[in-house]
Design an enzyme around this catalytic site. Structure first.
Site, PDB file in Angstrom:
ATOM      1  CG  ASN A 264      -1.913   1.057   1.290  1.00 13.36           C
ATOM      2  OD1 ASN A 264      -1.569   2.238   1.265  1.00 13.36           O
ATOM      3  ND2 ASN A 264      -3.167   0.684   1.356  1.00 13.36           N
TER       4      ASN A 264
ATOM      5  CG  HIS B 114      -5.851  -0.556  -1.707  1.00 13.21           C
ATOM      6  ND1 HIS B 114      -7.078  -1.012  -1.299  1.00 13.21           N
ATOM      7  CD2 HIS B 114      -5.762   0.720  -1.250  1.00 13.21           C
ATOM      8  CE1 HIS B 114      -7.714  -0.052  -0.627  1.00 13.21           C
ATOM      9  NE2 HIS B 114      -6.938   1.007  -0.596  1.00 13.21           N
TER      10      HIS B 114
ATOM     11  CD  GLU C  97      -5.098  -6.543  -1.695  1.00 14.77           C
ATOM     12  OE1 GLU C  97      -4.702  -5.355  -1.586  1.00 14.77           O
ATOM     13  OE2 GLU C  97      -5.850  -7.078  -0.869  1.00 14.77           O
TER      14      GLU C  97
ATOM     15  CB  SER D   6      -9.973  -9.805   4.165  1.00 15.21           C
ATOM     16  OG  SER D   6     -11.152  -9.830   3.376  1.00 15.21           O
TER      17      SER D   6
ATOM     18  CB  CYS E 286     -10.921  -3.303   0.210  1.00 16.82           C
ATOM     19  SG  CYS E 286     -10.220  -2.540  -1.276  1.00 16.82           S
TER      20      CYS E 286
ATOM     21  CB  CYS F 172      -8.118  -5.479  -3.651  1.00 15.27           C
ATOM     22  SG  CYS F 172      -7.139  -3.969  -3.395  1.00 15.27           S
TER      23      CYS F 172
ATOM     24  CG  ASP G 123      -5.889   2.238   2.586  1.00 10.04           C
ATOM     25  OD1 ASP G 123      -5.413   2.941   1.673  1.00 10.04           O
ATOM     26  OD2 ASP G 123      -5.823   1.000   2.593  1.00 10.04           O
TER      27      ASP G 123
END
Lengths: 147, 147
Positions: free
Chosen positions: B41, B52, B54, B77, B79, B82, B142
């Protein structure tokens, strides 16, 4: 909505096409109608598969504390990636230039409380339908469709 | 799965924390187990809300023609943004370091055929729980949570 908002997105899409890329553009509009950010798909230009029109406009707007009263204007129905962006950050409204050549996640956004307006803008339809006919492999790459 | 894959993501999350940012890291793993891309991130470091963990790893992997046999490994996990990325590009599998401190869209990914493995990795939990306690306003920013 102010019709000039979509003009900004179309201008971005044309700039993307003119620079050798995929003609999808977007703009993030603030609560007062000002353009916070604008951008176009940069897969080809930057070799960056993460730069869709909407994510480029979101990035260009920089860090914002609250997206509830912002509007994402995009020339094309947002794909799942860009729809997820809208949902996660609580962007309040989305204006879609056209959803004929591609149907992304905008119905899902409606289900989750986003105010979505789908237009049928001839400029947007022409940009994408011509592009898809000319460069199907590049378009498929951009939406993760395998041959 | 190879346990070293999560190690790569954790290393990224720690690098993000060490450079003043939000400790979430990810890696995109190829069909042969090689790391195609990695990232963390970068909201703080680059003033970029679109980066982010990912999406940074996805970007770092460059243009790929087929994601079906790739695996996204992330410390947290994913969001909606992503998760949308994973769904749109047809990434075949997701390994989640932990889903205790944040529950994103991984159940939705399962519904849509993605192979999801949720771990309960102590390193990942520690990184995020400490960070959320220390910097709640940054974490909320975020994930688009308004005060």
């Amino acid at each position: 909505m102010d019709p000039r908002w979509l003009d900004v997105a179309v201008e971005q899409a044309r700039a993307g096409l003119a620079s050798g890329g995929i003609p999808i553009g977007a703009a993030l509009i603030g609560p007062d109608g000002a353009v916070l950010g604008r951008g176009y798909n940069r897969r080809v230009q930057d070799d960056d598969p993460s730069a869709h029109g909407e994510t480029a406009a979101f990035r260009d707007a920089g860090r914002q504390r609250d997206y509830r009263d912002t509007t994402m204007v995009t020339t094309l129905s947002p794909c799942w990636y860009c729809s997820g962006l809208v949902r996660q950050f609580g962007i309040g409204a989305v204006i879609v230039g056209e959803a004929r050549t591609f149907h992304g996640g905008h119905d899902w956004l409606v289900e989750h409380g986003v105010r979505v307006t789908v237009l049928d803008d001839e400029r947007c339809i022409e940009l994408m339908s011509t592009f898809i006919a000319e460069r199907p492999e590049l378009w498929n790459e951009d939406i993760g469709v395998t041959g």
